[in-house]
Scaffold this motif. Structure first.
Motif, PDB file in Angstrom:
ATOM      1  N   ASP A  91       0.826  -1.212   0.000  1.00  0.00           N
ATOM      2  CA  ASP A  91       0.000   0.000   0.000  1.00  0.00           C
ATOM      3  C   ASP A  91       0.858   1.258   0.000  1.00  0.00           C
ATOM      4  OD1 ASP A  91      -2.286  -1.548   0.067  1.00  0.00           O
ATOM      5  OD2 ASP A  91      -2.424  -1.515   2.263  1.00  0.00           O
ATOM      6  N   ILE A  92       2.153   1.096   0.229  1.00  0.00           N
ATOM      7  CA  ILE A  92       3.069   2.246   0.332  1.00  0.00           C
ATOM      8  C   ILE A  92       4.131   2.209  -0.761  1.00  0.00           C
ATOM      9  CG2 ILE A  92       4.753   3.415   1.806  1.00  0.00           C
ATOM     10  CD1 ILE A  92       3.334   2.264   4.234  1.00  0.00           C
ATOM     11  N   TYR A  93       4.809   1.077  -0.884  1.00  0.00           N
ATOM     12  CA  TYR A  93       6.003   0.987  -1.731  1.00  0.00           C
ATOM     13  C   TYR A  93       5.784   1.399  -3.188  1.00  0.00           C
ATOM     14  CZ  TYR A  93       9.763  -1.096  -4.454  1.00  0.00           C
ATOM     15  OH  TYR A  93      10.779  -1.306  -5.360  1.00  0.00           O
ATOM     16  N   PRO A  94       4.751   0.908  -3.882  1.00  0.00           N
ATOM     17  CA  PRO A  94       4.636   1.254  -5.316  1.00  0.00           C
ATOM     18  C   PRO A  94       4.502   2.752  -5.554  1.00  0.00           C
ATOM     19  CG  PRO A  94       3.170  -0.568  -4.747  1.00  0.00           C
ATOM     20  CD  PRO A  94       3.666   0.002  -3.460  1.00  0.00           C
ATOM     21  N   TYR A  95       3.746   3.417  -4.700  1.00  0.00           N
ATOM     22  CA  TYR A  95       3.428   4.823  -4.949  1.00  0.00           C
ATOM     23  C   TYR A  95       4.596   5.739  -4.577  1.00  0.00           C
ATOM     24  CZ  TYR A  95      -0.867   2.214  -4.967  1.00  0.00           C
ATOM     25  OH  TYR A  95      -1.794   1.252  -5.231  1.00  0.00           O
ATOM     26  N   GLY A 134       7.656   4.663  -4.556  1.00  0.00           N
ATOM     27  CA  GLY A 134       8.664   4.316  -5.563  1.00  0.00           C
ATOM     28  C   GLY A 134       8.447   5.089  -6.846  1.00  0.00           C
ATOM     29  N   HIS A 135       7.184   5.214  -7.255  1.00  0.00           N
ATOM     30  CA  HIS A 135       6.872   5.997  -8.455  1.00  0.00           C
ATOM     31  C   HIS A 135       7.212   7.466  -8.231  1.00  0.00           C
ATOM     32  CE1 HIS A 135       4.375   8.024 -11.501  1.00  0.00           C
ATOM     33  NE2 HIS A 135       4.564   6.922 -12.215  1.00  0.00           N
ATOM     34  N   LEU A 136       6.922   7.995  -7.037  1.00  0.00           N
ATOM     35  CA  LEU A 136       7.241   9.386  -6.726  1.00  0.00           C
ATOM     36  C   LEU A 136       8.740   9.638  -6.810  1.00  0.00           C
ATOM     37  CD1 LEU A 136       6.093  12.111  -5.758  1.00  0.00           C
ATOM     38  CD2 LEU A 136       6.344  11.286  -3.410  1.00  0.00           C
ATOM     39  N   LEU A 137       9.535   8.632  -6.431  1.00  0.00           N
ATOM     40  CA  LEU A 137      10.997   8.755  -6.465  1.00  0.00           C
ATOM     41  C   LEU A 137      11.587   8.370  -7.821  1.00  0.00           C
ATOM     42  CD1 LEU A 137      11.760   7.211  -2.966  1.00  0.00           C
ATOM     43  CD2 LEU A 137      12.194   9.581  -3.642  1.00  0.00           C
ATOM     44  N   SER A 138      10.734   8.029  -8.789  1.00  0.00           N
ATOM     45  CA  SER A 138      11.161   7.684 -10.163  1.00  0.00           C
ATOM     46  C   SER A 138      12.100   6.488 -10.194  1.00  0.00           C
ATOM     47  CB  SER A 138      11.827   8.898 -10.832  1.00  0.00           C
ATOM     48  OG  SER A 138      10.940   9.985 -10.911  1.00  0.00           O
ATOM     49  N   ILE A 139      11.845   5.491  -9.352  1.00  0.00           N
ATOM     50  CA  ILE A 139      12.655   4.277  -9.396  1.00  0.00           C
ATOM     51  C   ILE A 139      11.899   3.216 -10.194  1.00  0.00           C
ATOM     52  CG2 ILE A 139      13.820   4.763  -7.215  1.00  0.00           C
ATOM     53  CD1 ILE A 139      12.002   2.826  -5.829  1.00  0.00           C
ATOM     54  N   PRO A 140      12.593   2.317 -10.892  1.00  0.00           N
ATOM     55  CA  PRO A 140      11.918   1.299 -11.709  1.00  0.00           C
ATOM     56  C   PRO A 140      11.140   0.325 -10.830  1.00  0.00           C
ATOM     57  CG  PRO A 140      14.292   0.900 -11.629  1.00  0.00           C
ATOM     58  CD  PRO A 140      14.067   2.231 -10.997  1.00  0.00           C
ATOM     59  N   LEU A 141       9.901   0.040 -11.227  1.00  0.00           N
ATOM     60  CA  LEU A 141       9.037  -0.879 -10.484  1.00  0.00           C
ATOM     61  C   LEU A 141       8.807  -2.143 -11.307  1.00  0.00           C
ATOM     62  CD1 LEU A 141       6.385   1.719  -9.240  1.00  0.00           C
ATOM     63  CD2 LEU A 141       8.303   0.775  -7.927  1.00  0.00           C
ATOM     64  N   GLU A 142       8.515  -3.216 -10.606  1.00  0.00           N
ATOM     65  CA  GLU A 142       8.310  -4.494 -11.283  1.00  0.00           C
ATOM     66  C   GLU A 142       7.098  -5.203 -10.682  1.00  0.00           C
ATOM     67  OE1 GLU A 142      11.949  -6.372 -10.316  1.00  0.00           O
ATOM     68  OE2 GLU A 142      13.139  -5.302 -11.824  1.00  0.00           O
ATOM     69  N   GLY A 143       6.560  -6.146 -11.427  1.00  0.00           N
ATOM     70  CA  GLY A 143       5.512  -7.023 -10.925  1.00  0.00           C
ATOM     71  C   GLY A 143       4.288  -6.289 -10.426  1.00  0.00           C
ATOM     72  N   ARG A 203       0.203  -1.709 -10.045  1.00  0.00           N
ATOM     73  CA  ARG A 203      -0.620  -0.837  -9.205  1.00  0.00           C
ATOM     74  C   ARG A 203      -0.607   0.624  -9.677  1.00  0.00           C
ATOM     75  NH1 ARG A 203      -1.729  -2.015  -3.024  1.00  0.00           N
ATOM     76  NH2 ARG A 203      -1.830  -4.299  -3.012  1.00  0.00           N
ATOM     77  N   VAL A 204       0.462   1.035 -10.312  1.00  0.00           N
ATOM     78  CA  VAL A 204       0.576   2.464 -10.643  1.00  0.00           C
ATOM     79  C   VAL A 204       0.404   2.773 -12.122  1.00  0.00           C
ATOM     80  CG1 VAL A 204       2.076   2.943  -8.670  1.00  0.00           C
ATOM     81  CG2 VAL A 204       3.108   2.342 -10.865  1.00  0.00           C
ATOM     82  N   LYS A 205       0.622   1.794 -12.996  1.00  0.00           N
ATOM     83  CA  LYS A 205       0.736   2.147 -14.409  1.00  0.00           C
ATOM     84  C   LYS A 205      -0.588   2.576 -15.032  1.00  0.00           C
ATOM     85  CE  LYS A 205       0.340  -2.446 -16.552  1.00  0.00           C
ATOM     86  NZ  LYS A 205       1.066  -3.428 -17.394  1.00  0.00           N
ATOM     87  N   MET A 206      -1.711   2.145 -14.509  1.00  0.00           N
ATOM     88  CA  MET A 206      -3.000   2.486 -15.105  1.00  0.00           C
ATOM     89  C   MET A 206      -3.697   3.652 -14.410  1.00  0.00           C
ATOM     90  SD  MET A 206      -3.037   0.400 -17.557  1.00  0.00           S
ATOM     91  CE  MET A 206      -4.704   0.649 -18.170  1.00  0.00           C
ATOM     92  N   LEU A 207      -3.055   4.244 -13.405  1.00  0.00           N
ATOM     93  CA  LEU A 207      -3.698   5.311 -12.641  1.00  0.00           C
ATOM     94  C   LEU A 207      -3.679   6.639 -13.393  1.00  0.00           C
ATOM     95  CD1 LEU A 207      -2.343   4.683  -9.019  1.00  0.00           C
ATOM     96  CD2 LEU A 207      -4.640   4.201  -9.891  1.00  0.00           C
ATOM     97  N   GLU A 208      -4.795   7.361 -13.350  1.00  0.00           N
ATOM     98  CA  GLU A 208      -4.826   8.726 -13.861  1.00  0.00           C
ATOM     99  C   GLU A 208      -4.050   9.628 -12.901  1.00  0.00           C
ATOM    100  OE1 GLU A 208      -6.125   9.800 -16.642  1.00  0.00           O
ATOM    101  OE2 GLU A 208      -6.841   7.801 -17.242  1.00  0.00           O
ATOM    102  N   PRO A 209      -3.568  10.780 -13.372  1.00  0.00           N
ATOM    103  CA  PRO A 209      -2.766  11.658 -12.511  1.00  0.00           C
ATOM    104  C   PRO A 209      -3.438  12.015 -11.185  1.00  0.00           C
ATOM    105  CG  PRO A 209      -2.609  12.367 -14.784  1.00  0.00           C
ATOM    106  CD  PRO A 209      -3.612  11.264 -14.765  1.00  0.00           C
ATOM    107  N   GLN A 210      -4.738  12.309 -11.212  1.00  0.00           N
ATOM    108  CA  GLN A 210      -5.420  12.679  -9.976  1.00  0.00           C
ATOM    109  C   GLN A 210      -5.497  11.496  -9.003  1.00  0.00           C
ATOM    110  OE1 GLN A 210      -9.182  14.558 -10.625  1.00  0.00           O
ATOM    111  NE2 GLN A 210      -9.482  15.099  -8.468  1.00  0.00           N
ATOM    112  N   ALA A 211      -5.761  10.303  -9.532  1.00  0.00           N
ATOM    113  CA  ALA A 211      -5.794   9.109  -8.685  1.00  0.00           C
ATOM    114  C   ALA A 211      -4.404   8.797  -8.146  1.00  0.00           C
ATOM    115  CB  ALA A 211      -6.332   7.924  -9.477  1.00  0.00           C
ATOM    116  N   ARG A 212      -3.382   9.044  -8.960  1.00  0.00           N
ATOM    117  CA  ARG A 212      -2.009   8.803  -8.510  1.00  0.00           C
ATOM    118  C   ARG A 212      -1.650   9.753  -7.369  1.00  0.00           C
ATOM    119  NH1 ARG A 212       0.921   9.620 -13.219  1.00  0.00           N
ATOM    120  NH2 ARG A 212       0.216   7.563 -13.920  1.00  0.00           N
ATOM    121  N   GLN A 213      -2.093  11.006  -7.457  1.00  0.00           N
ATOM    122  CA  GLN A 213      -1.822  11.956  -6.380  1.00  0.00           C
ATOM    123  C   GLN A 213      -2.504  11.510  -5.085  1.00  0.00           C
ATOM    124  OE1 GLN A 213      -3.724  15.915  -6.291  1.00  0.00           O
ATOM    125  NE2 GLN A 213      -1.662  16.780  -6.218  1.00  0.00           N
TER     126      GLN A 213
END
Length: 625
Positions: free
Chosen positions: A402-406, A408-417, A422-432
């Motif tokens: 519930d914490i790591y993917p988001y 990690g995306h904020l820090l621009s690190i590569p995510l896997e699996g 969890r993050v690739k299909m989110l719209e910008p507002q949902a990602r925020q």
């Protein structure tokens, strides 16, 4: 050599055409120095001597059309008319462009150059608010400090140069694959005075070189190796705390009686050096006892499990950062002294805003996260990823996803699996929204383990995205042992000031509101005595320091630095002694950018009043409008 009058080919060393007698040598229209063949800028005074071609003008117009509206408005509002400014000049040139262009179709070469300038111009103008002054063929001249002044223009120029080199490296791969050539540039920087003319409706402006500011920048560029950045000693003095540099010794510069020391910039320092203060001179903190006591009381409250907040407001140089450093040292000392008691030592995390950070989304929050992880901005993505995974697993356990993917995306690190899914299909507002939820969960978990102190420095430069998200996180202060400290200048028009206003509205009695004032005369004198330990400092010199500094500790240090450089104060064994008397003190270099940036933010009628007053020698420091 081809005669410009009759087009006859002449021997290489001919000074006059053997067909029509016309002079073959070219002279600078500004200083009349003889110019090398094909020169675009005078190597003696920096004046442009080659006429801009239609391609140059079209290219410059296209770049100016892409200038952000707010930056264009600032540039036009500057209304410079022969105004003298201290700027950092940036020269960029394409390596071996003549030879490359000769072996290519002219249209292909034009496409390559147009694309190169399209890639690097936003770095200069959009990201760091520099100004492109000239384009001549494959060369570019830009200013940092004119027409817009910032207190850190030399640092902005170095960062822009490093970013441009990184961009060109990536672009060179594309050029190599498509055209089979090696595309490289080199860059030179120098800081010094120029006189800048009016900015027109198309954002073009004319300049005249004062002294050799532009000339030295051109020499830095000419001496640089391909894909490197050389800076002069004038720029190095400002850049040294922030960048790793290699001293390359001295080079001769035409028109200068002494050689110029040059440095190659290797990259950004992982940990910035000492930004303020005098090396070898120390003083206990002066005049801030009340503020320090208040902050220590807040530390005690958060160790007892209570949420608190503090706002520290003060003009540049009044000692905000020094106060925070003293508070942290004293607070950690108290925690160490109480080791073994029921009190839990606090966890400190600090985020610092960048002066050019308003265009960098979430840059403040990213800095806070890096502080919590213990990874500098120069850490690799692998190091950052490992640190984030370790921290999240230790505090969240089964809810780590519930914490790591988001984060990690904020820090621009590569995510896997699963994390990537969890993050690739989110719209910008949902990602925020997920950023907010993940940060909230992480901070609550950390505060449950030990009291948490978050210091947000220079929030007058905060980006809007970080400001919005932090305002939504404020309820944490009433839910957990969290102490939030905001450090800012009294810039009520900034994005970050909305966070100050929100804290004041929500917290009431739980807030300590501290406004730093200039030091009193007694405290200023004590600071001078502590720094210099000169009992017999002549009263004239002491009064000059106090008059110039006006109770600002940073100004005190910089004026003392200038006096040392001029021999008015000198080291005698292990102590300091007073040397020659000095009647006047100019504004030190380190303060000029700071003051010019403040003047540039004033309304036009106030700036005009200052300009008029500045040239009337007898008007004094106070006068009727």
């Amino acid at each position: 050599m081809k005669c410009p009058n009759c087009q006859t080919e002449n021997p290489p060393n001919a000074k006059f055409c053997f067909n029509c007698g016309a002079a073959l040598s070219q002279r600078c229209p500004n200083c009349q120095s003889e110019l090398p063949r094909g020169a675009r800028f005078c190597p003696n005074c920096g004046q442009p001597v080659a006429a801009s071609t239609a391609v140059d003008e079209q290219r410059l117009s296209q770049l100016k059309a892409a200038t952000p509206d707010d930056l264009a408005a600032k540039m036009r509002a500057a209304h410079l008319a022969g105004e003298r400014k201290v700027v950092t000049c940036l020269f960029l040139d394409v390596v071996g462009s003549t030879a490359l262009a000769e072996h290519m179709d002219p249209e292909d070469w034009t496409l390559i150059m147009n694309r190169a300038f399209e890639l690097i111009s936003p770095i200069i103008e959009n990201r760091y608010e520099g100004t492109i002054a000239r384009l001549l063929g494959d060369a570019l001249l830009a200013f940092f400090g004119a027409p817009l002044a910032h207190e850190d223009d030399p640092v902005r120029a170095v960062r822009a140069s490093l970013d441009m080199l990184a961009t060109v490296r990536a672009y060179a791969v594309e050029v190599r694959q498509k055209y089979g050539i090696e595309f490289q540039v080199r860059i030179g920087l120098n800081s010094g005075p120029v006189v800048v003319g009016d900015v027109g409706s198309d954002l073009k402006f004319e300049y005249t070189a004062m002294g050799d500011a532009v000339n030295v920048a051109a020499r830095m560029q000419a001496a640089a190796r391909p894909m490197t950045l050389l800076i002069s000693e004038n720029t190095y003095r400002f850049a040294a705390p922030f960048f790793d540099c290699q001293d390359l010794g001295e080079i001769d510069v035409k028109g200068k009686s002494e050689p110029v020391r040059v440095y190659e910039v290797l990259g950004v320092r992982a940990t910035p050096g000492r930004l303020r203060g005098l090396a070898g001179l120390e003083s206990p903190m002066v005049g801030r006892d009340h503020e320090l006591t208040t902050l220590l009381q807040l530390s005690a409250a958060v160790r007892a499990g209570l949420g608190r907040a503090a706002v520290v407001v003060g003009d540049p140089g009044l000692g905000k950062s020094r106060l925070i450093a003293e508070w942290r040292a004293a607070s950690l000392g108290v925690a160490a002294a109480s080791h073994g008691s029921s009190a839990r030592p606090e966890l400190w995390a600090e985020g610092r805003c960048l002066s050019y950070g308003h265009t960098l989304a979430y840059h403040l929050l990213i800095d806070v996260l890096r502080s919590l992880l213990g990874t500098p901005a120069t850490a690799s993505s692998v190091e950052t990823k490992a640190a984030l995974q370790l921290l999240v697993d230790s505090v969240a356990g089964p809810t780590a996803m519930d914490i790591y993917p988001y984060l990690g995306h904020l820090l621009s690190i590569p995510l896997e699996g699963e994390a990537e899914e969890r993050v690739k299909m989110l719209e910008p507002q949902a990602r925020q929204s997920q950023y907010l939820a993940a940060l909230r969960q992480l901070l609550l978990a950390l505060a449950a383990r030990q009291p948490l102190i978050l210091v947000l420095d220079d929030i007058h430069w905060a980006d809007p995205s970080s400001t919005d998200l932090l305002i939504k996180l404020l309820p944490l202060i009433s839910e957990a042992a969290v102490l939030l400290c905001l450090v800012t200048r009294p810039d009520r028009d900034s994005h970050g000031w909305r966070l100050v206003a929100a804290v004041r509205d929500r917290l009431g009695a739980g807030l300590a509101d501290l406004t730093l004032s200039p030091l009193s005369d007694d405290d200023s004198r004590r600071l001078v005595s502590n720094l210099l330990e000169i009992e017999a400092l002549p009263e004239g010199i002491r009064s000059l320091i106090l008059k110039k500094a006006e109770g600002n500790p940073f100004f005190v240090e910089e004026v003392i630095r200038m006096l040392i450089d001029r021999g008015a104060i000198y080291r005698q064994g292990s102590a300091w002694a007073a040397g020659k008397e000095i009647d006047t003190i100019e504004i030190p270099d380190n303060l000029q950018g700071l003051l010019l940036a403040r003047i540039d933010r004033l309304p036009e009628d106030v700036k005009r009043t200052l300009r008029v007053a500045s040239v009337i020698a007898v008007i004094g420091r106070q006068f009727s409008v």
